[in-house]
Design a protein around this motif. Structure first.
Motif, PDB file in Angstrom:
ATOM      1  N   THR A 278       0.914  -0.577  -0.128  1.00  0.00           N
ATOM      2  CA  THR A 278      -0.406   0.139  -0.126  1.00  0.00           C
ATOM      3  C   THR A 278       0.805   0.995   0.004  1.00  0.00           C
ATOM      4  O   THR A 278       0.159   2.101  -0.668  1.00  0.00           O
ATOM      5  CB  THR A 278      -1.130   0.255   1.117  1.00  0.00           C
ATOM      6  N   SER A 279       1.720   1.646   0.739  1.00  0.00           N
ATOM      7  CA  SER A 279       2.857   2.715   1.250  1.00  0.00           C
ATOM      8  C   SER A 279       3.667   2.735  -0.991  1.00  0.00           C
ATOM      9  O   SER A 279       4.071   4.373  -0.596  1.00  0.00           O
ATOM     10  CB  SER A 279       3.501   2.245   2.118  1.00  0.00           C
TER      11      SER A 279
ATOM     12  N   GLU B  81       2.558   1.772  -3.784  1.00  0.00           N
ATOM     13  CA  GLU B  81       1.517   2.345  -4.473  1.00  0.00           C
ATOM     14  C   GLU B  81       1.135   3.525  -4.166  1.00  0.00           C
ATOM     15  O   GLU B  81       1.188   4.298  -5.105  1.00  0.00           O
ATOM     16  CB  GLU B  81       0.061   1.754  -3.810  1.00  0.00           C
ATOM     17  N   GLU B  82       0.728   4.123  -2.866  1.00  0.00           N
ATOM     18  CA  GLU B  82       0.723   5.463  -2.834  1.00  0.00           C
ATOM     19  C   GLU B  82       2.622   6.975  -2.545  1.00  0.00           C
ATOM     20  O   GLU B  82       1.871   7.424  -3.888  1.00  0.00           O
ATOM     21  CB  GLU B  82       0.807   5.763  -1.351  1.00  0.00           C
ATOM     22  N   ARG B  83       3.276   5.752  -2.457  1.00  0.00           N
ATOM     23  CA  ARG B  83       4.622   7.052  -2.642  1.00  0.00           C
ATOM     24  C   ARG B  83       4.910   7.191  -4.646  1.00  0.00           C
ATOM     25  O   ARG B  83       5.422   7.651  -5.293  1.00  0.00           O
ATOM     26  CB  ARG B  83       5.741   5.910  -3.126  1.00  0.00           C
TER      27      ARG B  83
ATOM     28  N   ARG C 198       2.113   9.627  -5.667  1.00  0.00           N
ATOM     29  CA  ARG C 198       2.689  10.758  -5.717  1.00  0.00           C
ATOM     30  C   ARG C 198       3.885  11.187  -6.510  1.00  0.00           C
ATOM     31  O   ARG C 198       3.781  12.307  -6.716  1.00  0.00           O
ATOM     32  CB  ARG C 198       3.580  10.725  -4.116  1.00  0.00           C
TER      33      ARG C 198
END
Length: 91
Positions: free
Chosen positions: A73-74, A76-78, A81
């Motif tokens: 999940t992190s 994918e978020e990075r 961004r």
């Protein structure tokens, strides 16, 4: 470290390359330093040292507990961004 003008480096390219094999050469244009040329071996040593310092710093951070675990999940978020920044800067 030797200094050579861009004009001299261009006209005496063989000398320029030979000199850069022995020591870094600062190339100037209008008496202003614009680049440094060094041997491939020196460049490899510099890159290796930089990588090793980065690994040492990363391991020290891990020992101190100063890190963030990357989860799917992190990650994918990075990525999102990063893609947004790339899109925003291209506009």
């Amino acid at each position: 470290m030797k200094t050579m003008s861009a004009t001299t480096a261009s006209k005496e390219f063989g000398l320029f390359l030979d000199t850069a094999q022995r020591e870094p050469v600062i190339v100037t244009k209008k008496n202003r330093p614009v680049t440094v040329t060094l041997s491939y071996q020196d460049w490899e040593e510099m890159v290796t040292a930089r990588i090793e310092r980065g690994i040492e710093a990363g391991l020290a951070d891990i020992e101190k507990g100063d890190f963030t675990e990357i989860t799917p999940t992190s990650a994918e978020e990075r990525i999102a961004r990063f893609q947004k920044r790339a899109t925003d800067s291209g506009s």
